[in-house]
Design a protein around this motif. Sequence first.
Motif, PDB file in Angstrom:
ATOM      1  N   ALA A  24       0.834  -1.208   0.000  1.00  0.00           N
ATOM      2  CA  ALA A  24       0.000   0.000   0.000  1.00  0.00           C
ATOM      3  C   ALA A  24       0.869   1.259   0.000  1.00  0.00           C
ATOM      4  O   ALA A  24       0.616   2.209  -0.755  1.00  0.00           O
ATOM      5  CB  ALA A  24      -0.943  -0.011   1.210  1.00  0.00           C
ATOM      6  N   TYR A  25       1.906   1.265   0.817  1.00  0.00           N
ATOM      7  CA  TYR A  25       2.822   2.412   0.889  1.00  0.00           C
ATOM      8  C   TYR A  25       3.613   2.567  -0.406  1.00  0.00           C
ATOM      9  O   TYR A  25       3.783   3.668  -0.924  1.00  0.00           O
ATOM     10  CB  TYR A  25       3.756   2.229   2.094  1.00  0.00           C
ATOM     11  N   MET A  26       4.082   1.446  -0.955  1.00  0.00           N
ATOM     12  CA  MET A  26       4.847   1.486  -2.201  1.00  0.00           C
ATOM     13  C   MET A  26       4.018   2.039  -3.354  1.00  0.00           C
ATOM     14  O   MET A  26       4.521   2.810  -4.182  1.00  0.00           O
ATOM     15  CB  MET A  26       5.358   0.089  -2.556  1.00  0.00           C
ATOM     16  N   LYS A  27       2.735   1.669  -3.413  1.00  0.00           N
ATOM     17  CA  LYS A  27       1.868   2.159  -4.494  1.00  0.00           C
ATOM     18  C   LYS A  27       1.755   3.677  -4.462  1.00  0.00           C
ATOM     19  O   LYS A  27       1.751   4.331  -5.503  1.00  0.00           O
ATOM     20  CB  LYS A  27       0.478   1.523  -4.391  1.00  0.00           C
ATOM     21  N   VAL A  28       1.672   4.244  -3.276  1.00  0.00           N
ATOM     22  CA  VAL A  28       1.598   5.707  -3.147  1.00  0.00           C
ATOM     23  C   VAL A  28       2.894   6.342  -3.634  1.00  0.00           C
ATOM     24  O   VAL A  28       2.887   7.282  -4.438  1.00  0.00           O
ATOM     25  CB  VAL A  28       1.304   6.112  -1.682  1.00  0.00           C
ATOM     26  N   LEU A  29       4.033   5.824  -3.200  1.00  0.00           N
ATOM     27  CA  LEU A  29       5.315   6.432  -3.552  1.00  0.00           C
ATOM     28  C   LEU A  29       5.702   6.196  -5.015  1.00  0.00           C
ATOM     29  O   LEU A  29       6.434   6.993  -5.602  1.00  0.00           O
ATOM     30  CB  LEU A  29       6.418   5.923  -2.630  1.00  0.00           C
ATOM     31  N   ALA A  30       5.206   5.127  -5.622  1.00  0.00           N
ATOM     32  CA  ALA A  30       5.540   4.831  -7.022  1.00  0.00           C
ATOM     33  C   ALA A  30       4.961   5.870  -7.976  1.00  0.00           C
ATOM     34  O   ALA A  30       5.378   5.953  -9.132  1.00  0.00           O
ATOM     35  CB  ALA A  30       5.044   3.441  -7.394  1.00  0.00           C
TER      36      ALA A  30
END
Length: 189
Positions: A24-30
């Motif tokens: 979930a966090y990676m999707k935001v930062l990507a």
Amino acid sequence: MGNKLQAILENYVPDGVQETSDLAYMKVLAKDDVHLTRASLTHFTASAFVLNEMHDKVLGIFHKIYNSWGFMGGHCDGESDLLFVAHKEAREESGLSALTALQECPISLEIGAVAPHTHRTRGYVSCHLHLNLTFLFEANEADALMINTDETRGVAWIPMDEFVEKSTEPEMRIIYEKIISRIKQRSFK
């Protein structure tokens, strides 16, 4: 904006609480390409977990910075195709030219903290987070290996059942155990 990383993350099926949270966090930062570079203290990296043809050994390198055996990998440096990054890093760190991806999606993802350290060319490196995706590869155990003396002190085929204990980093042992468990549960031939 769309990039290959966003597509990989959208299609990734997390396994467990850790991956669900990290994904979930990676999707935001990507969504922001700055996280594909070291300009951000939270940036994406790609790792390669390389198996021999019998799938009973893992190709490990002895990391100078961490003073431990582990998998190969590195920074994206602006590249959004993390499978490509993992493949490139494995070639650079092992000397192998023939590597086959066993699947196009990552076998694992996790967020890991990197302690402050001194790099041979960049000097002091602040504490930061690696948003890591690990890809699974296969290589011929008989192919010649090369030690990348800039980053490592060794490269060797390690029996899979001994790989975790070769690592002196407790936080990495958890990741290696997860990956090896998944390899043993799935068929990649």
